[in-house]
Design an enzyme around this catalytic site. Structure first.
Site, PDB file in Angstrom:
ATOM      1  N   LYS A   1       7.049 152.298 -20.861  1.00 52.87           N
ATOM      2  CA  LYS A   1       6.934 152.662 -22.283  1.00 52.87           C
ATOM      3  C   LYS A   1       7.585 151.614 -23.177  1.00 52.87           C
ATOM      4  O   LYS A   1       7.018 151.202 -24.188  1.00 52.87           O
ATOM      5  CB  LYS A   1       7.605 154.028 -22.547  1.00 52.87           C
TER       6      LYS A   1
ATOM      7  N   GLU B   1      18.326 155.712 -25.906  1.00 55.27           N
ATOM      8  CA  GLU B   1      17.923 155.031 -24.683  1.00 55.27           C
ATOM      9  C   GLU B   1      19.040 154.095 -24.222  1.00 55.27           C
ATOM     10  O   GLU B   1      20.136 154.121 -24.753  1.00 55.27           O
ATOM     11  CB  GLU B   1      16.605 154.281 -24.912  1.00 55.27           C
ATOM     12  N   ARG B   2      18.734 153.247 -23.221  1.00 55.07           N
ATOM     13  CA  ARG B   2      19.769 152.366 -22.673  1.00 55.07           C
ATOM     14  C   ARG B   2      20.323 151.420 -23.736  1.00 55.07           C
ATOM     15  O   ARG B   2      19.590 150.906 -24.579  1.00 55.07           O
ATOM     16  CB  ARG B   2      19.210 151.561 -21.500  1.00 55.07           C
TER      17      ARG B   2
HETATM   18  N1  ADP Z   1       3.575 145.544 -18.454  1.00 55.13           N
HETATM   19  C1  ADP Z   1       4.511 145.269 -17.525  1.00 55.13           C
HETATM   20  N2  ADP Z   1       4.461 144.137 -16.825  1.00 55.13           N
HETATM   21  C2  ADP Z   1       5.399 143.860 -15.889  1.00 55.13           C
HETATM   22  N3  ADP Z   1       6.433 144.677 -15.590  1.00 55.13           N
HETATM   23  C3  ADP Z   1       6.525 145.831 -16.245  1.00 55.13           C
HETATM   24  C4  ADP Z   1       5.577 146.187 -17.260  1.00 55.13           C
HETATM   25  N4  ADP Z   1       5.933 147.396 -17.747  1.00 55.13           N
HETATM   26  C5  ADP Z   1       7.036 147.757 -17.081  1.00 55.13           C
HETATM   27  N5  ADP Z   1       7.413 146.834 -16.191  1.00 55.13           N
HETATM   28  C6  ADP Z   1       8.580 146.907 -15.277  1.00 55.13           C
HETATM   29  O1  ADP Z   1       9.043 148.246 -15.224  1.00 55.13           O
HETATM   30  C7  ADP Z   1      10.373 148.336 -15.732  1.00 55.13           C
HETATM   31  C8  ADP Z   1      10.552 149.599 -16.544  1.00 55.13           C
HETATM   32  O2  ADP Z   1       9.770 149.546 -17.705  1.00 55.13           O
HETATM   33  P1  ADP Z   1      10.237 150.224 -19.062  1.00 55.13           P
HETATM   34  O3  ADP Z   1       9.266 149.823 -20.102  1.00 55.13           O
HETATM   35  O4  ADP Z   1      11.661 149.945 -19.314  1.00 55.13           O
HETATM   36  O5  ADP Z   1      10.049 151.768 -18.678  1.00 55.13           O
HETATM   37  P2  ADP Z   1      10.289 153.062 -19.568  1.00 55.13           P
HETATM   38  O6  ADP Z   1      10.593 152.614 -20.957  1.00 55.13           O
HETATM   39  O7  ADP Z   1       9.002 153.818 -19.484  1.00 55.13           O
HETATM   40  O8  ADP Z   1      11.413 153.799 -18.924  1.00 55.13           O
HETATM   41  C9  ADP Z   1      10.571 147.063 -16.561  1.00 55.13           C
HETATM   42  O9  ADP Z   1      11.912 146.676 -16.611  1.00 55.13           O
HETATM   43  C10 ADP Z   1       9.712 146.072 -15.829  1.00 55.13           C
HETATM   44  O10 ADP Z   1      10.412 145.517 -14.738  1.00 55.13           O
HETATM   45 MG    MG Z   2      12.275 152.873 -22.085  1.00 60.44          MG
END
Ligand code: ADP
Ligand code: MG
Length: 434
Positions: free
Chosen positions: A156, A182-183
């Site tokens: 996300k 969030e973090r």
């Molecule tokens: N489009 C993408 N391409 C490559 N890696 C991705 C992508 N989306 C997510 N990731 C991987 O997944 C991890 C978690 O994504 P994140 O966006 O932080 O998740 P969320 O916000 O849904 O918890 C990222 O740190 C990255 O390593």
């Molecule tokens: Mg997130």
């Protein structure tokens, strides 16, 4: 005239006013020599004000006198806030001096802008995001809302960053970012990404991450919205508003309800969840002065999309992008679940006939793919009729085609990101299905 603090429990502070009690959402001043302040949450009979210790200020104690300020939370707004990171109270979080001084404008974050009655929605204007799956399934229309829904770690935040990056690059308007619960490091990463791409000059940031108390986490989206409203109404600007994560706003409200001993509703959520969602979402809207286009992430607790808070927020969106773990495991990025993703803006009036008709064909192919997948699992691909096999392979290609590398991930993965125009996206799909 003044009151006195009668109890302090966690961040809930009770104060008694013998006459002239304060109003709800008013700040009251604690006479402790430090200028500490409390936010009035609600009033009870006997002149008792239930207040929240907004800054978790430990210098507030029973017996201290308090005074009314006759003011709510006021944050700095306008040009000096661009490129800055502010808290829910308008305090700087970027290590730079406070936004203040004679010429600084202030706005009460709870004060609603005047209602506009004679506002007619303009012809839908599509903004290109460069992300194929979004531009095709959930067109990014000026003044509308997109929700990005999914469990933890499905992408996300990365998708939101890519949208900020891609849309801001096109130089259209001013962006607001609201980091909610969030973090902590994510705020830092956003700041660095914007700086690297020279986008700070077009962005205002508001943060109350998971380290902040629930009062600030429940207010941060409202403060950011108040800032955005100023630019929309006074400067007639088009605003892009990003919130990560809107679910945390309700979660913070829930924590407050628990601390305040309020009885939850039957879904286990705080009693005013519906109006809390509604009030904020209604403010994130367009009027005759300008537009607010928003992208809001919505965390799904325990991957359960039927969660009441998720449902409430989802209903306020024009488009929903659902990210799923299953899709991510197949290596598809962004990990969009094409079956659950939907938009009320995917109509001929908005996207035009060519795009619309293509979307119907694509959806039919994806549905067929799903049922064929079940059949293949039992009898094998070789038993399919040539027509079915052809459709099956087309759908597979389509799904792969909606995968693309993100610009904001380049520095982590070393792989260049891509931007596709809507024309390129439509063409790539036509090439597969005709
Ligand atoms: N489009 C993408 N391409 C490559 N890696 C991705 C992508 N989306 C997510 N990731 C991987 O997944 C991890 C978690 O994504 P994140 O966006 O932080 O998740 P969320 O916000 O849904 O918890 C990222 O740190 C990255 O390593
Ligand atoms: Mg997130």
């Amino acid at each position: 005239m003044a009151g006195v603090i009668t109890s302090v429990k966690d961040i809930v502070v009770r104060a008694r006013f013998d006459d002239d009690p304060p109003s709800v959402n008013e700040l009251i001043q604690v006479d402790n020599g430090h200028g500490s302040q409390l936010l009035v949450d609600h009033l009870e009979p006997g002149g008792i004000a239930f207040c929240l210790n907004v800054r978790s200020d430990l210098r507030i104690a029973k017996g201290m006198p308090v005074e009314r300020t006759h003011k709510g939370i006021e944050i700095p707004i306008g040009e000096p806030t661009i490129g800055r990171i502010l808290s829910a109270l308008g305090d700087p979080l970027d290590g730079q001096p406070p936004v203040e001084g004679e010429s600084t404008l202030k706005k009460d974050i709870m004060k609603l802008p005047p209602r506009s009655d004679n506002f007619t929605v303009a012809k839908p204007e599509i903004l290109e995001t460069g992300i194929k799956v979004i531009d095709f399934f959930t067109p990014f229309v000026k003044g509308r809302k997109i929700g990005i829904i999914g469990g933890a770690g499905v992408g996300k935040t990365v998708l939101t960053m890519e949208l900020i990056n891609n849309i801001a690059q096109s130089g259209s308007g001013l962006s607001f970012f609201s980091g909610i619960g969030e973090r902590i490091r994510e705020g830092h990463e956003l700041y660095e990404t914007l700086k690297e791409n020279d986008l700070l000059k077009n962005t205002c940031m508001f943060f109350a991450q998971m380290n902040e108390n629930p009062v600030q986490r429940s207010l941060i989206g409202i403060s950011a919205t108040a800032g955005a409203e100023y630019f929309r109404d006074e400067q007639k600007k088009d605003i892009l508003f990003f919130a990560d994560n809107m679910f945390r706003y309700i979660q913070a409200k829930n924590e407050l309800a628990t601390i305040l001993d309020q009885v939850p509703n039957e879904g286990g959520y705080e009693p005013t969840i519906f109006s809390d969602v509604k009030i904020l979402q209604d403010r994130l809207s367009s009027n005759e002065n300008g537009s607010i286009t928003s992208v809001q992430t919505i965390y799904v607790p325990a991957d359960d999309i039927s969660d009441p808070a998720v449902q409430f927020i989802q209903h306020e969106m024009d488009s929903i992008i659902v990210l799923s773990r299953k899709v991510a495991e197949q290596g598809i990025r962004p990990a969009v679940d094409l079956n659950l993703t939907s938009s009320s803006l995917l109509t001929p009036e908005v996207v035009g006939d060519r795009h619309y008709l293509l979307s119907i064909q694509v959806q039919a192919l994806l549905q067929k793919y799903n049922s064929l997948k079940g059949i293949i699992a039992i009898i094998g691909e070789n038993e399919l009729s040539p027509a079915d096999r052809s459709d099956y392979n087309k759908a597979k290609k389509l799904i792969e085609n909606f995968s693309q590398n993100m610009n904001v991930m380049t520095k982590h993965t070393g792989v260049e990101g891509k931007f596709f125009t809507r024309e390129e996206t439509l063409k790539s799909i036509e090439e597969i299905i005709v």
